[in-house]
Design a protein around this motif. Structure first.
Motif, mmCIF file in Angstrom:
data_model
loop_
_atom_site.group_PDB
_atom_site.id
_atom_site.type_symbol
_atom_site.label_atom_id
_atom_site.label_comp_id
_atom_site.label_asym_id
_atom_site.label_seq_id
_atom_site.Cartn_x
_atom_site.Cartn_y
_atom_site.Cartn_z
ATOM 1 N N ALA A 274 -25.552 -9.366 -41.553
ATOM 2 C CA ALA A 274 -25.427 -8.743 -42.841
ATOM 3 C C ALA A 274 -26.954 -9.164 -43.628
ATOM 4 O O ALA A 274 -26.909 -8.858 -44.937
ATOM 5 C CB ALA A 274 -24.296 -9.093 -43.507
ATOM 6 N N GLY A 275 -27.617 -10.209 -43.083
ATOM 7 C CA GLY A 275 -28.897 -10.625 -43.993
ATOM 8 C C GLY A 275 -28.737 -11.812 -44.333
ATOM 9 O O GLY A 275 -29.834 -12.396 -44.908
ATOM 10 N N GLN A 276 -27.661 -12.751 -44.126
ATOM 11 C CA GLN A 276 -27.656 -14.038 -44.672
ATOM 12 C C GLN A 276 -28.645 -15.083 -43.841
ATOM 13 O O GLN A 276 -28.638 -14.737 -42.769
ATOM 14 C CB GLN A 276 -26.149 -14.530 -44.889
ATOM 15 N N ARG A 277 -29.445 -15.578 -44.519
ATOM 16 C CA ARG A 277 -30.420 -16.468 -43.675
ATOM 17 C C ARG A 277 -30.215 -18.156 -44.201
ATOM 18 O O ARG A 277 -30.930 -18.981 -43.439
ATOM 19 C CB ARG A 277 -31.770 -16.106 -43.804
ATOM 20 N N VAL A 278 -29.616 -18.500 -45.206
ATOM 21 C CA VAL A 278 -29.449 -19.902 -45.471
ATOM 22 C C VAL A 278 -28.003 -20.535 -45.064
ATOM 23 O O VAL A 278 -27.088 -19.867 -45.650
ATOM 24 C CB VAL A 278 -29.468 -20.028 -47.080
ATOM 25 N N PHE A 279 -28.059 -21.384 -44.202
ATOM 26 C CA PHE A 279 -26.795 -21.952 -43.497
ATOM 27 C C PHE A 279 -26.716 -23.393 -43.724
ATOM 28 O O PHE A 279 -27.614 -23.913 -43.803
ATOM 29 C CB PHE A 279 -26.563 -21.618 -42.186
ATOM 30 N N GLY A 280 -25.518 -23.914 -43.898
ATOM 31 C CA GLY A 280 -25.305 -25.301 -44.241
ATOM 32 C C GLY A 280 -24.505 -25.851 -43.116
ATOM 33 O O GLY A 280 -23.368 -25.122 -42.777
ATOM 34 N N GLU A 281 -24.849 -26.904 -42.524
ATOM 35 C CA GLU A 281 -24.013 -27.729 -41.473
ATOM 36 C C GLU A 281 -23.886 -29.193 -41.906
ATOM 37 O O GLU A 281 -24.618 -29.730 -42.637
ATOM 38 C CB GLU A 281 -24.942 -27.644 -40.134
ATOM 39 N N ASN A 282 -22.548 -29.784 -41.238
ATOM 40 C CA ASN A 282 -22.324 -30.883 -41.616
ATOM 41 C C ASN A 282 -23.025 -32.010 -40.681
ATOM 42 O O ASN A 282 -22.950 -33.233 -41.210
ATOM 43 C CB ASN A 282 -20.886 -31.251 -41.895
ATOM 44 N N ARG A 283 -23.139 -31.749 -39.484
ATOM 45 C CA ARG A 283 -23.390 -32.439 -38.417
ATOM 46 C C ARG A 283 -24.581 -32.336 -37.683
ATOM 47 O O ARG A 283 -24.763 -31.124 -37.168
ATOM 48 C CB ARG A 283 -22.138 -32.757 -37.522
ATOM 49 N N VAL A 284 -25.483 -33.103 -37.248
ATOM 50 C CA VAL A 284 -26.662 -32.629 -36.580
ATOM 51 C C VAL A 284 -26.490 -32.234 -35.298
ATOM 52 O O VAL A 284 -27.052 -31.088 -35.084
ATOM 53 C CB VAL A 284 -27.421 -33.875 -36.693
#
Length: 205
Positions: free
Chosen positions: A35-45
């Motif tokens: 859908a176009g989202q490009r910024v993602f957050g992750e908790n673990r490397v």
């Protein structure tokens, strides 16, 4: 997001949506990406590396929003565009060393434990001035903003307002605050990025 920004007299484009993809299966993440989202957050490397490491996606921005162990600093510096959880001198040293070896440094935010909760990561508001001085003088690490996770039992707006006050006091332009249940209040109080997971992907298994 846009409505909350306009209600506060802010430009909606000044607020970034970080889609919190941690612990989500790819079949939930893929439609949001499509859908176009490009910024993602992750908790673990390691989880982030397995999910995103082999994907060549134009415009992708990965943000580390979980605690970072010092031994994972080199991998984090290589993988993430933004690290939001800088909270101790030992980690600052590990990031500075890793960045020197790689020749590049992710953008950095300091995590503030606005509720001074003993079980939670982050520097307390009282520790913040000294910590920022240490980052600048000892490690030459530029910081662009602050991040917080309010105590579950407190009205989040109190903590958002405190974080905004601290950022203004120290001349930091970026505020990462607000999640699925309270992002509108965060936007009204100055958030430049919000971290939304369950509202996009549903509850984690």
């Amino acid at each position: 997001m846009a409505a909350a920004a306009r209600a506060a007299g802010r430009d909606p484009a000044a607020v970034t949506l970080t889609a919190v993809s941690k612990q989500q299966p790819w079949d939930r993440v893929e439609p949001v990406l499509a859908a176009g989202q490009r910024v993602f957050g992750e908790n673990r490397v390691q989880e982030a590396a397995e999910r995103w490491g082999d994907r060549d996606l134009p415009g992708l921005e990965l943000r580390l929003i979980g605690p970072l162990q010092t031994n994972k600093a080199p991998q984090a510096v290589s993988l993430f565009h933004v690290i939001e959880t800088l909270d101790r001198p030992k980690l600052a040293r590990a990031l500075a060393d890793a960045a020197a070896r790689r020749g590049a440094l992710p953008r950095l935010l300091v995590q503030v434990n606005t509720g001074s909760e003993p079980q939670k990561a982050g520097v307390t508001p009282g520790e913040l001035p000294g910590f920022l001085q240490t980052l600048e003088r000892e490690y030459a690490l530029p910081v662009e903003g602050l991040m917080c996770i309010p105590p579950a039992a407190d009205p989040p707006a109190l903590h958002f307002a405190l974080l905004a006050k601290l950022a203004k006091r120290h001349g930091l332009p970026h505020l990462s605050m607000g999640m699925s249940g309270d992002y509108e209040r965060a936007v009204r109080l100055g958030a430049t990025s919000i971290r939304v997971g369950s509202a996009l992907f549903g509850d984690r298994a």
